[in-house]
Motif scaffolding. Sequence first.
Motif, mmCIF file in Angstrom:
data_model
loop_
_atom_site.group_PDB
_atom_site.id
_atom_site.type_symbol
_atom_site.label_atom_id
_atom_site.label_comp_id
_atom_site.label_asym_id
_atom_site.label_seq_id
_atom_site.Cartn_x
_atom_site.Cartn_y
_atom_site.Cartn_z
ATOM 1 N N TYR A 1 1.908 5.071 0.115
ATOM 2 C CA TYR A 1 1.371 6.293 0.704
ATOM 3 C C TYR A 1 2.301 7.429 0.289
ATOM 4 C CZ TYR A 1 0.880 9.900 4.282
ATOM 5 O OH TYR A 1 0.744 11.102 4.930
ATOM 6 N N ASN B 1 2.815 11.640 0.467
ATOM 7 C CA ASN B 1 2.383 12.875 1.105
ATOM 8 C C ASN B 1 2.989 14.047 0.339
ATOM 9 O OD1 ASN B 1 3.133 14.671 4.078
ATOM 10 N ND2 ASN B 1 1.144 14.501 3.146
ATOM 11 N N THR C 1 -0.758 8.953 -8.748
ATOM 12 C CA THR C 1 -1.263 7.579 -8.793
ATOM 13 C C THR C 1 -0.823 6.898 -10.072
ATOM 14 O OG1 THR C 1 -3.174 8.150 -7.429
ATOM 15 C CG2 THR C 1 -3.342 6.142 -8.748
ATOM 16 N N MET D 1 0.846 -1.176 0.000
ATOM 17 C CA MET D 1 0.000 0.000 0.000
ATOM 18 C C MET D 1 0.893 1.242 0.000
ATOM 19 S SD MET D 1 -2.708 1.379 2.854
ATOM 20 C CE MET D 1 -1.506 1.725 4.106
ATOM 21 N N VAL E 1 -1.948 12.026 -0.046
ATOM 22 C CA VAL E 1 -2.427 13.048 0.887
ATOM 23 C C VAL E 1 -1.754 14.364 0.518
ATOM 24 C CG1 VAL E 1 -2.468 13.808 3.294
ATOM 25 C CG2 VAL E 1 -2.784 11.378 2.742
ATOM 26 N N GLU F 1 -6.247 1.250 -6.384
ATOM 27 C CA GLU F 1 -7.187 1.155 -5.262
ATOM 28 C C GLU F 1 -6.494 1.016 -3.897
ATOM 29 O OE1 GLU F 1 -6.993 -2.950 -7.261
ATOM 30 O OE2 GLU F 1 -7.145 -0.871 -7.927
ATOM 31 N N THR F 2 -5.189 0.750 -3.906
ATOM 32 C CA THR F 2 -4.461 0.679 -2.631
ATOM 33 C C THR F 2 -3.417 1.791 -2.516
ATOM 34 O OG1 THR F 2 -2.823 -0.867 -3.513
ATOM 35 C CG2 THR F 2 -4.788 -1.816 -2.460
ATOM 36 N N THR F 3 -3.454 2.732 -3.439
ATOM 37 C CA THR F 3 -2.499 3.843 -3.443
ATOM 38 C C THR F 3 -3.148 5.058 -2.791
ATOM 39 O OG1 THR F 3 -1.434 3.010 -5.430
ATOM 40 C CG2 THR F 3 -1.125 5.346 -4.936
ATOM 41 N N HIS F 4 -2.491 5.586 -1.774
ATOM 42 C CA HIS F 4 -3.043 6.705 -1.012
ATOM 43 C C HIS F 4 -2.182 7.944 -1.215
ATOM 44 C CE1 HIS F 4 -5.820 4.131 1.332
ATOM 45 N NE2 HIS F 4 -4.922 3.223 0.995
#
Length: 69
Positions: A3, A5, A26, A1, A43, A38-41
């Motif tokens: 993440y 920022n 993404t 996953m 912020v 769908e698992t890439t976040h």
Amino acid sequence: MPYINIKVTDENVTNKQKQLLIEGVTKILVDVLDKKPETTHIVIDEVPITNWGFNGEQYAQSKKFKNEK
């Protein structure tokens, strides 16, 4: 996953620009690292320019000085 920022100064970044950043980052993770969207976040933090510094000075002061010239 993954993440990611992203930190930007709070200088009128529009929702459209934020959406483009999220889509673009993404896509890079999908293309380069073969990650699933769908698992890439992503912020995005907007930092006040009074809390941002570089080259030994506060960005707000540097920007103010440049705008006064």
